[in-house]
Design an enzyme around this catalytic site. Structure first.
Site, mmCIF file in Angstrom:
data_model
loop_
_atom_site.group_PDB
_atom_site.id
_atom_site.type_symbol
_atom_site.label_atom_id
_atom_site.label_comp_id
_atom_site.label_asym_id
_atom_site.label_seq_id
_atom_site.Cartn_x
_atom_site.Cartn_y
_atom_site.Cartn_z
ATOM 1 N N ASP A 1 0.809 -1.214 0.000
ATOM 2 C CA ASP A 1 0.000 0.000 0.000
ATOM 3 C C ASP A 1 0.847 1.272 0.000
ATOM 4 O O ASP A 1 0.367 2.328 -0.363
ATOM 5 C CB ASP A 1 -0.937 0.020 1.209
ATOM 6 C CG ASP A 1 -1.898 -1.157 1.218
ATOM 7 O OD1 ASP A 1 -2.132 -1.750 0.142
ATOM 8 O OD2 ASP A 1 -2.406 -1.493 2.299
ATOM 9 N N ALA B 1 -2.899 5.880 -18.162
ATOM 10 C CA ALA B 1 -4.350 5.713 -18.001
ATOM 11 C C ALA B 1 -5.058 7.033 -18.279
ATOM 12 O O ALA B 1 -4.538 8.115 -17.977
ATOM 13 C CB ALA B 1 -4.664 5.230 -16.587
#
Length: 172
Positions: free
Chosen positions: A38, A97
């Site tokens: 994370d 993206a």
């Protein structure tokens, strides 16, 4: 003490650090080394495991892009990260993206749909990649709405725990 152990080295994230704290409170010296995909340990630039997970995500998105392009699709890729959007942000940048959604960017469904319509109709894009952090939206439902409201065929991919495994990257 009997074996002459002076400290325990704990590599991990939240849960591991809670365990280390409990050991410390019992008088056992602990050294914490940040290790979590994370990348959410305060005062740490990169945790052990983040680069490996990032590499896995980038490879998956690169493969999805090929299929998306040939089928006029929008691939919605859900990545792990819990409340930290680093995996989504870094992979989204690395893969180019069209949209990255994290708890920091916020999520406004109507804005996402409008942007995708623009990419399809005005910019004539053959595909789109949306990277989204887990726990923000139901990606299957979002894919359905993309199919209904844009020219793209929406497809959701939840990478899940595949991001947590495998051999570590050279950096990690």
């Amino acid at each position: 003490k009997k074996r002459g152990i002076e400290a325990v080295v704990v590599i991990g994230g939240d849960g591991s650090y809670r365990g280390a704290l409990a050991l410390t409170e019992m008088g056992i010296n602990c050294i914490g080394i940040p290790g979590t995909i994370d990348n959410d340990i305060v005062c740490t630039d990169f945790t052990i495991g983040f680069d490996t997970a990032l590499t896995t995500v980038v490879e998956a998105i690169d493969k999805l892009r090929d299929t998306s392009n040939s089928h006029h699709r929008c691939s919605i890729v859900e990545v792990m990260g819990n409340r930290c959007g680093d995996l989504a942000l870094w992979s989204g940048i690395a893969c180019g993206a069209e949209i990255v959604i994290t708890s920091d960017t916020g999520f406004e469904e109507s804005e996402v749909l409008e942007r995708l319509r623009d990419l399809d109709l005005i910019k004539k894009k053959r595909h789109a990649i949306v990277v989204i952090s887990e726990k923000i939206a139901d990606v299957d439902e979002l894919a359905r709405k993309i199919s209904q409201n844009t020219g793209f065929a929406g497809r959701a991919t939840v990478l899940g725990h595949v991001q947590r495994g495998g051999s570590p990257s050279a950096y990690d």
